[in-house]
Write an enzyme that holds these catalytic residues in place. Structure first.
Site, PDB file in Angstrom:
ATOM      1  N   ASP A  78      -3.519   9.921  -1.972  1.00 36.79           N
ATOM      2  CA  ASP A  78      -4.613  10.858  -1.733  1.00 36.79           C
ATOM      3  C   ASP A  78      -4.280  11.880  -0.669  1.00 36.79           C
ATOM      4  OD1 ASP A  78      -4.643   8.713   0.128  1.00 36.79           O
ATOM      5  OD2 ASP A  78      -6.722   9.171   0.679  1.00 36.79           O
ATOM      6  N   GLU A 145      -5.962   6.228   1.303  1.00 40.92           N
ATOM      7  CA  GLU A 145      -5.549   5.976   2.689  1.00 40.92           C
ATOM      8  C   GLU A 145      -6.393   6.756   3.677  1.00 40.92           C
ATOM      9  OE1 GLU A 145      -3.125   6.966   6.368  1.00 40.92           O
ATOM     10  OE2 GLU A 145      -3.954   8.274   4.835  1.00 40.92           O
TER      11      GLU A 145
END
Length: 487
Positions: A78, A145
């Site tokens: 991400d 994350e």
């Protein structure tokens, strides 16, 4: 104009160029996850998508390297979705508009996603290569994350077989990271009642823009301003002197980004509009002088607006203002054991009202490499917001990563870097949160290290990655894989 895919090393940039076209903001990673799975399967490699949304790709050792220790190359899928207020961009559908700007690659008005796209691209370039020499390699691409380390927290023991974890999520070339801070989210929720707008009042907007923002771990040491603090500093003075009232507030957007902008709708007596604009300008100029080195672009704009339908009740406005102004923010303490390292910090990232729910939501991310210091900071945050009448909660706590100066992979990589580039790399810990602490809990035998290219201003639209350092980062990674110790 140089195309991203033509930059050297092309092995890395060609993969990153593909990633730029695929939406991957945190919590919306379906497309990038499917792409990563197909990447591994199209190479004929064992590819796993686990229950936590992580993607794992396993590549056997190249001939003659079977006796080397197994290596896990780790990054996160991400990216942080931040854009300038005047930029039209939907992170869930639109590609990132990246371009070369001198020695750097950056994006047009949005975050670039080099954090952690370059690390992910490098790991995938390794498994795609038909020429690199390496022992057994596993690529671990974690999910979400940036907003809670969900993938790392959800990784199961026993899935990975390697002995060495190389995290590719650091942001200063020439440095090896052996530790990081832990973190925890703090939230405060105020409930309010609506009040009628007094007769003779008019609507205005108060916009705070032009600030730099940035990564709340990496950039907190730079002393940048906080748009939420600026907004409420102006509101506090305007309420005391002119009776200004708050109808709505939207300050900041991400828990791990220093807030760059804050927008609010207020009501004030028609006779005081000119005085409010003058007061806002005066306070803005004072703050610009205070933050002359870090926030020269700070802009405060006051404009007419439609009369709001209702106001946040006066008591809640006063309490929220007091809590925001009193809330700890920025560097709390520097490390005693490592020069130049922030030990403890917090960032008041979000202050946002919800007219439907009649609430004001505040969020901060606390970081510390000392667990007791993080706990004490949490108690301070709780005290401030509880006294102001908010409901306070804590969530998403994750551990730090304690440095191991006797690490075998550290010694190996120091020697490789010295031989290749003629100097010993700096050994550091990072105030940002890396996933190593969490991952090491499931795999305590791992020898862990983190490194990366030079990335500046991650988590902000100013994010950029230095081209030359990507080449050095790649060369160092390749040389490290070629020299992994035997089992």
């Amino acid at each position: 104009m140089t195309k991203i895919k033509d930059i050297k090393p092309t092995e890395v940039w060609q993969v990153f160029d593909q990633m730029l076209a695929i939406p991957r903001p945190s919590k919306h990673e379906e497309k990038i996850r499917d792409w990563a799975v197909n990447f591994g399967k199209n190479l004929g490699l064992e590819t796993i998508k686990d229950e936590a949304g992580n993607v794992i790709i396993k590549k056997p050792a190249t001939p003659g390297m079977e006796n080397r220790k197994g290596v896990i190359l780790q990054g996160h899928l991400d990216m942080v979705p931040q854009k300038n207020s005047d930029k039209v961009h939907d992170f869930t559908t639109d590609p990132i508009e990246a371009f070369v700007d001198g020695d750097w690659v950056t994006a047009n008005g949005t975050t670039l996603g080099a954090d952690n796209g370059i690390g992910v691209s490098s790991a995938l370039a390794v498994v795609a290569s038909k020429t690199l020499k390496h022992g057994p390699v596993e690529v671990l691409l974690t999910a979400t994350e940036e907003t809670g380390m969900d993938g790392a927290n959800g990784l199961k023991a026993g899935v990975l077989n390697g002995d060495i974890l190389i995290n590719l999520d650091s942001e200063d070339e020439g440095e090896l990271y052996v530790g990081c801070a832990g973190g925890e989210d703090a939230t405060a929720l105020f409930s309010y009642s609506e009040e009628e707008v007094p007769a003779g009042f008019t609507g205005i907007t108060l916009d705070v823009t032009g600030m730099k923002g940035g990564h709340s771990g990496m950039d907190i040491i730079l002393g940048r301003g906080n748009a939420n603090k600026v907004f409420f500093r102006i509101l506090d003075a305007a309420y005391e002197k002119l009776g200004a009232r708050l109808a709505s507030i939207e300050g900041g957007s991400l828990r791990n980004a220093i807030p760059r902008e804050a927008f609010g709708v207020l009501a004030i007596s028609e006779a005081s509009v000119g005085d409010f604009a003058a007061l806002a300008d005066e306070i803005a100029e004072t703050i610009k002088k205070e933050l002359a080195a870090t926030e020269p672009g700070l802009k405060v704009v006051v404009e007419p607006a439609e009369l709001p339908a209702a106001l946040i009740d006066e008591k809640t406005q006063v309490n929220v203002t007091a809590a925001v102004l009193a809330c700890p923010n920025g560097v709390i303490r520097m490390s005693d054991s490592m020069k130049g390292l922030v030990e403890t910090s917090t960032n008041l990232a979000i202050v946002k009202s919800d007219a439907e729910q009649k609430t004001i939501f505040c969020a901060a991310l606390m970081r510390s490499s000392v667990d007791s210091a993080k706990e004490y900071l949490a108690s301070r945050m709780k005290a401030v917001f509880t006294l102001a009448g908010a409901e306070v909660a804590f969530a998403g706590s994750y551990p730090g990563w304690k440095p191991n100066m006797a690490s075998p992979i550290l010694k190996t990589m120091q020697g490789i870097y010295d031989k290749k580039f003629g100097k010993i790399p700096e050994i550091k810990a990072i105030h940002a949160g890396l996933e190593c602490g969490i991952l090491g809990g499931q795999y305590p035998h791992w020898d862990m290290i983190s490194f990366g290219p030079t990335i500046r201003f991650p988590h902000s639209p100013d994010e950029k990655v230095n081209i030359e350092t990507v080449q050095k980062f790649w060369d160092f990674l390749v040389a490290t894989l070629e020299n992994i110790p035997e089992k």
